[in-house]
Design a protein around this motif. Structure first.
Motif, PDB file in Angstrom:
ATOM      1  N   GLY A 249       0.780  -1.237   0.000  1.00 33.23           N
ATOM      2  CA  GLY A 249       0.000   0.000   0.000  1.00 33.23           C
ATOM      3  C   GLY A 249       0.803   1.274   0.000  1.00 33.23           C
ATOM      4  N   HIS A 387      -5.183  13.347  -4.706  1.00 32.56           N
ATOM      5  CA  HIS A 387      -6.332  12.527  -5.073  1.00 32.56           C
ATOM      6  C   HIS A 387      -7.662  13.269  -4.943  1.00 32.56           C
ATOM      7  CE1 HIS A 387      -4.110   8.848  -5.694  1.00 32.56           C
ATOM      8  NE2 HIS A 387      -3.488   9.015  -4.552  1.00 32.56           N
ATOM      9  N   ALA A 410      -2.352   3.973  -0.136  1.00 38.00           N
ATOM     10  CA  ALA A 410      -3.555   3.267  -0.589  1.00 38.00           C
ATOM     11  C   ALA A 410      -4.715   3.487   0.375  1.00 38.00           C
ATOM     12  CB  ALA A 410      -3.252   1.778  -0.733  1.00 38.00           C
ATOM     13  N   ASP A 411      -4.419   3.549   1.684  1.00 44.43           N
ATOM     14  CA  ASP A 411      -5.476   3.804   2.671  1.00 44.43           C
ATOM     15  C   ASP A 411      -6.083   5.188   2.462  1.00 44.43           C
ATOM     16  OD1 ASP A 411      -5.054   1.332   3.928  1.00 44.43           O
ATOM     17  OD2 ASP A 411      -3.463   2.172   5.181  1.00 44.43           O
ATOM     18  N   GLN A 414      -8.407   5.236  -0.479  1.00 43.51           N
ATOM     19  CA  GLN A 414      -9.706   4.670  -0.116  1.00 43.51           C
ATOM     20  C   GLN A 414     -10.532   5.679   0.664  1.00 43.51           C
ATOM     21  OE1 GLN A 414     -11.076   1.543  -0.946  1.00 43.51           O
ATOM     22  NE2 GLN A 414     -12.859   2.639  -0.157  1.00 43.51           N
ATOM     23  N   ARG A 417     -12.021   8.048  -1.822  1.00 41.56           N
ATOM     24  CA  ARG A 417     -13.138   7.431  -2.551  1.00 41.56           C
ATOM     25  C   ARG A 417     -14.406   7.420  -1.704  1.00 41.56           C
ATOM     26  NH1 ARG A 417      -9.059   3.908  -4.641  1.00 41.56           N
ATOM     27  NH2 ARG A 417      -9.397   2.414  -2.953  1.00 41.56           N
ATOM     28  N   ASP A 418     -14.253   7.091  -0.419  1.00 37.29           N
ATOM     29  CA  ASP A 418     -15.424   7.083   0.466  1.00 37.29           C
ATOM     30  C   ASP A 418     -16.012   8.481   0.606  1.00 37.29           C
ATOM     31  OD1 ASP A 418     -15.038   4.387   0.837  1.00 37.29           O
ATOM     32  OD2 ASP A 418     -13.978   4.604   2.744  1.00 37.29           O
ATOM     33  N   ARG A 421     -17.916   9.407  -2.500  1.00 41.56           N
ATOM     34  CA  ARG A 421     -19.191   8.694  -2.563  1.00 41.56           C
ATOM     35  C   ARG A 421     -20.238   9.387  -1.683  1.00 41.56           C
ATOM     36  NH1 ARG A 421     -17.443   4.289  -0.848  1.00 41.56           N
ATOM     37  NH2 ARG A 421     -16.805   3.464  -2.885  1.00 41.56           N
ATOM     38  N   HIS A 438     -14.925  11.009   7.321  1.00 41.65           N
ATOM     39  CA  HIS A 438     -14.518   9.617   7.102  1.00 41.65           C
ATOM     40  C   HIS A 438     -13.201   9.272   7.794  1.00 41.65           C
ATOM     41  CE1 HIS A 438     -17.532   8.086   4.263  1.00 41.65           C
ATOM     42  NE2 HIS A 438     -17.629   9.333   3.863  1.00 41.65           N
TER      43      HIS A 438
END
Length: 481
Positions: A249, A387, A410-411, A414, A417-418, A421, A438
């Motif tokens: 990650g 990102h 990588a965490d 994520q 992305r959350d 969303r 989040h």
């Protein structure tokens, strides 16, 4: 400059240089020359010996590509003893093969209509795909001819079939006359689509954060590759092997993608587990060789080998160990020596470098090892901004730093992305509020816990004072019941 270097700057026919027959390189032939020289850049050294096959594109026309290849060969081979060996593969190429073997130099073209055979591949030192003409080729050819690189001129050079260009542009005829003649004839529909030069996709090293020494190595490699492609340094001066290790990650794969984009070279992906999926030992070794061959045909290139630590160390004696010993030996043979994989930078990635066979880390292979750890607070905020495009305020940044301590890149991806969303569900643009919502929850410290913590720290201060460390006055302490 040593003769072993490229020296191609003095050989590029920018001016209307005469070829070996005394004729000038025409405008369309110069376009073909750009494609040929690009494919053969690894052999752009005076006196280089090689028999190379160029796999032609769909719109291939041998007379014009042969003219371009002969000029390239005449500058490299200085053909005083033999003719420039430029041939087209056919079912009756026996004489051409004999001439190539005799002179140890040749350029073969394989059209799409020709069924390229294994014997042909055995004769060739390299089999390289030849790119189609591009807008860049047309623009450079027009500037060389002293003509404006207008949209109309570029479009004509890209859409007219090669045979018509070959007949229109002749040494005795001014290029403007050739354009006028072509425009006076009925427009012909091209048989192939006009190629569009691909744009690099993804980040570059300037957008990478938290990689420490690895980032510096990447910038140094980009400069060395640029000098190598310009013919200023030999391949032996390029750092052609590196091992990257670190926990899952941390972004090893993303770094290699950014490295390829910064170096402006193609990247070939190899995976030990994918090679193993090929099947038996023979198929496993074949898949591994094909990956190295692909990287060689695209040279200069970067070959990224993931999970390289799964290649077991040699030394076992049971039946299964014999299988893995053969894999390790095959890999070492492919890695052995810089010259054997000239133009290919091998980047290996793993989580457990201590499991690697020591021979893989010897000079000429993956002899440089750089570890990548989890990103620090500054790097984590930079990853977040890359990102999400969001810059946190001071309070949010402090909360983010505490909540993301110990997380990998990588965490954080994520987390973004959350957050996106959640923003979509609320029909809003993602904001710092969504990011903070989040984050991992943080429990408030109770007053009792803070009291015990204060007493503990005060004890440290008192002991330090009694031992004579520092100048602590009693007025700085307050008795706590």
């Amino acid at each position: 400059m040593p003769k072993t270097l490229s020296g191609k700057q003095s050989r590029v026919p920018w001016r209307k240089v005469r070829n070996e027959r005394g004729a000038a390189l025409t405008l369309p032939a110069f376009m073909a020359y750009c494609a040929v020289a690009g494919a053969l850049r690894s052999w752009n050294r005076v006196g280089a010996k090689a028999i190379v096959t160029l796999m032609a594109p769909d719109d291939f026309y041998f007379p014009i590509y042969a003219e371009a290849a002969r000029h390239f060969a005449s500058q490299i081979w200085k053909t005083m003893v033999f003719e420039s060996n430029v041939f087209e593969w056919s079912d009756k190429s026996f004489r051409h093969e004999a001439e190539a073997l005799r002179d140890e130099r040749a350029i073969f073209f394989a059209s799409t209509a020709y069924e390229f055979k294994e014997d042909d591949r055995l004769l060739s030192d390299a089999v390289i795909p030849l790119g189609s003409r591009t807008p860049r080729h047309a623009e450079v050819a027009l500037r060389r001819a002293g003509l404006p690189a207008s949209r109309e001129n570029v479009e004509l050079l890209l859409t007219e079939p090669w045979p018509r260009l070959y007949k229109a542009f002749q040494d005795r005829r001014d290029p403007l006359q050739a354009f006028q003649r072509l425009r006076s004839l009925p427009k012909r529909t091209p048989s192939v689509e006009v190629p569009v030069e691909p744009k690099s996709v993804g980040p570059t090293l300037s957008e990478m954060h938290g990689y420490g020494p690895l980032l510096k190595w990447g910038y140094d490699l980009a400069q060395d590759l640029a000098r190598y492609k310009a013919g200023l340094i030999p391949w032996s001066d390029v750092d052609a092997g590196v091992l990257i290790s670190g926990p899952p990650g941390v972004g090893k794969t993303m770094f290699v993608s950014a490295l390829a984009n910064t170096c402006d070279v193609p990247i070939v992906i190899g995976s030990v587990s994918k090679w193993q999926e090929a099947g038996t030992l023979d198929h496993h070794l074949k898949a591994m060789r094909e990956t190295f061959i692909e990287a060689k045909t695209k040279a200069p290139s970067i070959l990224f080998i993931d999970e390289v630590d799964t290649i077991r160390s040699r030394g076992g004696t049971n039946r299964n160990d014999g299988y893995f010993n053969s894999i390790a030996v095959g890999f070492l043979e492919l890695m052995d020596g810089v010259e054997r994989r000239n133009g290919v930078v091998v980047v290996g990635a793993c989580n457990f470098p201590e499991r690697l066979d020591s021979a893989i880390k010897r000079p000429g292979r993956l002899d440089r090892h750089i570890e990548v750890g989890l990103p620090d607070a500054v790097a984590r905020q930079s990853i977040l901004k890359f990102h999400s495009g969001i810059t946190l305020d001071a309070g949010e940044a402090e909360q983010f730093d505490i909540a993301t301590d110990g997380l990998s890149g990588a965490d954080i991806m994520q987390l973004v992305r959350d957050a996106k969303r959640s923003a979509r569900r609320e029909s809003e643009d993602v904001s710092s509020r969504h990011i903070v919502s989040h984050l991992r929850p943080m429990s408030a410290l109770s007053g009792e816990y803070l009291r015990f913590l204060a007493i503990h720290e005060a004890g440290h201060a008192i002991v330090g004072f009694e031992l004579g460390h520092g100048n602590v006055t009693a007025s700085k302490f307050r008795a706590t019941e």
